[in-house]
Design a protein around this motif. Structure first.
Motif: not given
Length: 699
Positions: A248, A251-252, A266, A244-245, A262
């Motif tokens: 993320r 995604t950033l 997620g 999950q990290a 995404q």
């Protein structure tokens, strides 16, 4: 033995239908007659309690009668098809088999997995009870609605004559409502029977789970397998958190991309993580039960994850997120059907995982209840009340936090909870308290320091209040996630409101700010408005200014009147003002004597100011009709006058006294009347006789 007998009896009542009698009652549903011109209100009475054979006979008669009474006119074809469809649905509903309930077998000894399955089944039956109860409530509302609708339609139906063309159409509408009501009542009876079976089954399985807890066959291998399973699950959760990290972070890094791949991935990862955490919560409670039954206390380090309520809240948020992403997938262009179906399939998998998490949480809550009972039974007499108080405190605190953190609405896709609103109100309240204390401090300094006037203290305190409250409002809005970059939009909407309904209020507010900064007058000044209001300024507020007149009347004047109208400030730059007191004396009076008497009178008034170029004087202004018009010119300090006192009255009083003592006459208007002609007889009556005329009469 008693439990086994109850199980056999329940199975018999559930799976063995009651034998239908070979010969049915000859008096029920032997005939059915419908008349659209004279429709009976309860022609179907007795259907709900009828047997299966009677219902079958009723369906045959109903279909035949509907085909007979409905006219072949094209206007009624749609109603005819709908009524026949409702009759067919009612027939299919009557032939539905009752739902069967599967119950776990009663055993002398239970393994850990078998007992957990019994607990899960007990929880599942409780869920089914709640669902059926909710359906019954909805059916009760539907039945009540149909009954009211039928009663109202029957009243209109009876008012129509047989020749009225709308009577048949209304009769068909009533038939449709009656068939829908009949279907709802039939479904209600079936659900009542089903919930009765659910109640019996739930009570039986719950008792079986309670007895099975004492019949658990636990071994060291079971404890070891449970510990290994829990450890493996925690490792899996760590891996899912890492995935999950990573997602993320990816995604950033792709912040400018509009792809929905995404977010969908997620959501699926979040659903899988939620299932793992729910299973972890369940296994921790099961491990606690095993340790309690073995005579050991559960590890204090276990159970440090999310609580059941927090997991349920996470599940609700996940559901909302899945719905939001699905709307974007269906509404956004640029995807092929294959891509769209693929993302929808992943979202469906996430929903399936969410349902699985709900089931795991339900089982975990039941295990939590059993664990609490075991812990309570293992406590001493003095530990139980303390434990109950602690549990009650924890539950109330958790409930309060849940209520405070429950999202009420969203601002810029950021949820706003009751706690956020409470925090915003607290910020504004604290700012108001701080502003009030600062204003008191500044006003106190203004009263003690001679170099710091009261008016300046009031202006500074008022401006400081506005600044502090504005900062508090900005901080409060930021605390709930409001993007202040959109203030322009809010200002645009506010300007529309100001243009229509808030123009006067906004005008007075801006006028108040202008008065505070421009300072055309200050607190304590003596002013006179164009409207005739005259008095001293007591305070300058946001909307209005407080004026106290000489009659001690408080007047609230809108600030816009000071900006748009003419205002006379007698003490703006200097509180010394010249008064003009007019008076008159008779013609022939000595002017110097008048002057000296009036100046002496001015000296007796304590408000008279004697300074260079500001001494009293007497002016001759005009030759009036009956007097010489003089004016006493005198300088006074307006701010030294008593509150609500008019100094002109004192000077007039002193002038009249001084002129009287000096023997100077104060004239009043006089008129001479000249008669040019008059009647002789009238003149003889009012004129006294002379002596000559009297002697003539004697002679």
């Amino acid at each position: 033995m008693l439990l086994r007998l109850q199980t056999v009896l329940l199975l018999f009542l559930t799976f063995m239908p009651v034998a239908i009698q070979a010969e049915e009652s000859a008096s029920r549903f032997q005939s059915l007659t419908l008349n659209l011109n004279d429709l009976a209100p309860a022609w179907w009475e007795g259907y709900v309690d009828a047997s299966a054979a009677e219902k079958a006979r009723f369906h045959q008669l109903l279909e035949t009668e509907l085909k007979r009474v409905i006219p072949a006119d094209s206007r009624y074809l749609a109603n005819k098809a709908l009524l026949l469809q409702l009759a067919a649905d009612l027939q299919r509903q009557s032939t539905m088999d009752d739902e069967t309930l599967s119950l776990p077998d009663v055993q002398q000894r239970y393994s850990l997995d078998e007992w957990v399955r019994v607990v899960s089944r007990s929880r599942e039956l409780e869920r089914q009870q709640a669902e059926v109860g909710q359906k019954l409530n909805q059916l009760a509302t539907t039945i009540g609605f149909h009954r009211k609708s039928i009663a109202a339609a029957l009243l209109r139906y009876r008012e129509l004559s047989v020749q009225d063309a709308d009577k048949k159409a209304l009769a068909l509408t009533i038939l449709r409502e009656q068939l829908e009501l009949l279907a709802a009542r039939s479904d209600e009876q079936r659900l009542k029977k089903h919930i009765s079976q659910l109640d019996n089954a739930a009570a039986l399985v719950k008792e079986q789970a309670q007895i099975g807890l004492g019949r658990l066959d636990l071994s060291d291998d079971d404890r070891q397998q449970l510990a290994e399973k829990l450890e493996a699950l925690r490792t899996k959760i760590e891996q899912q958190l890492k995935q999950q990290a990573d997602l993320r972070l990816s995604t950033l890094q792709q912040a400018g991309s509009d792809s929905l791949q995404q977010p969908v991935a997620g959501a699926l990862l979040a659903a899988n993580l939620l299932v793992s955490r729910a299973e972890e919560f369940k296994l921790e409670r099961l491990q606690g039960i095993v340790l309690r039954l073995s005579g050991s206390a559960p590890d204090a380090a276990s159970g440090q994850g999310l609580s059941a309520d927090e997991l349920a809240l996470e599940n609700t948020r996940l559901r909302n997120e899945l719905n939001r992403i699905q709307e974007q997938v269906l509404g956004r262009e640029g995807y092929s059907d294959r891509q769209r179906y693929g993302m929808l399939g992943l979202l469906q998998q996430a929903r399936t995982q969410s349902d699985e998490a709900t089931k795991e949480l339900a089982t975990a809550r039941s295990l939590q209840a059993y664990l609490v009972d075991l812990e309570r039974s293992a406590q001493t007499w003095w530990q139980s009340p303390l434990q109950q108080a602690g549990v009650l405190w924890d539950r109330s605190g958790a409930l309060l936090l849940k209520w405070l953190n429950y999202p009420l609405f969203s601002v810029n896709e950021s949820p706003v909870s009751s706690f956020d609103i409470f925090w915003m109100i607290l910020i504004v309240t604290v700012a108001g308290f701080v502003s009030r204390q600062l204003r008191r401090l500044i006003i106190r300094i203004g009263t003690t320091q001679q170099t710091f006037s009261d008016a300046a203290a009031f202006t500074i305190s008022r401006i400081l209040h506005y600044v502090v409250m504005a900062i508090a409002v900005v901080l409060g809005l930021s605390s709930i996630g409001l993007d202040l970059s959109n203030v322009a939009l809010v200002a645009g909407a506010l300007s529309v409101g100001i243009g229509f309904g808030l123009q006067s209020i906004f005008n007075n507010f801006i006028s108040g700010l202008i008065l505070l900064f421009e300072r055309p007058f200050k607190v304590g000044d003596l002013v006179e408005l164009e409207s005739g209001v005259r008095g001293r300024i007591r305070s300058i507020n946001v909307r209005s200014t407080h004026i106290n007149t000489w009659d001690n009347v408080d007047v609230l004047v809108p600030n816009s009147e000071f900006i748009g109208g003419r205002v006379t400030n007698y003490t703006l730059s200097d509180d010394v003002r010249r008064l003009h007191i007019s008076f008159g004396v008779a013609y022939g009076s000595n002017k110097e004597k008048v002057r000296q008497a009036v100046l002496n009178a001015a000296k007796t008034v304590p408000y008279t100011l004697y300074e260079d170029k500001r001494e009293p004087d007497v002016w001759l202004l005009n030759f009036g009709d009956s007097s010489l018009d003089f004016e006493l010119v005198v300088w006074i300090h307006h701010n030294r006058l008593p509150a609500g006192h008019n100094p002109t009255t004192d000077y007039l009083w002193a002038i009249e006294t001084a002129l009287g003592e000096a023997g100077i006459e104060i004239p009043f208007p006089q008129r001479d009347l000249h008669l040019r002609s008059v009647d002789g007889k009238l003149l003889a009556r009012v004129t006294p006789p002379t002596s000559s005329s009297a002697g003539t009469d004697t002679d």
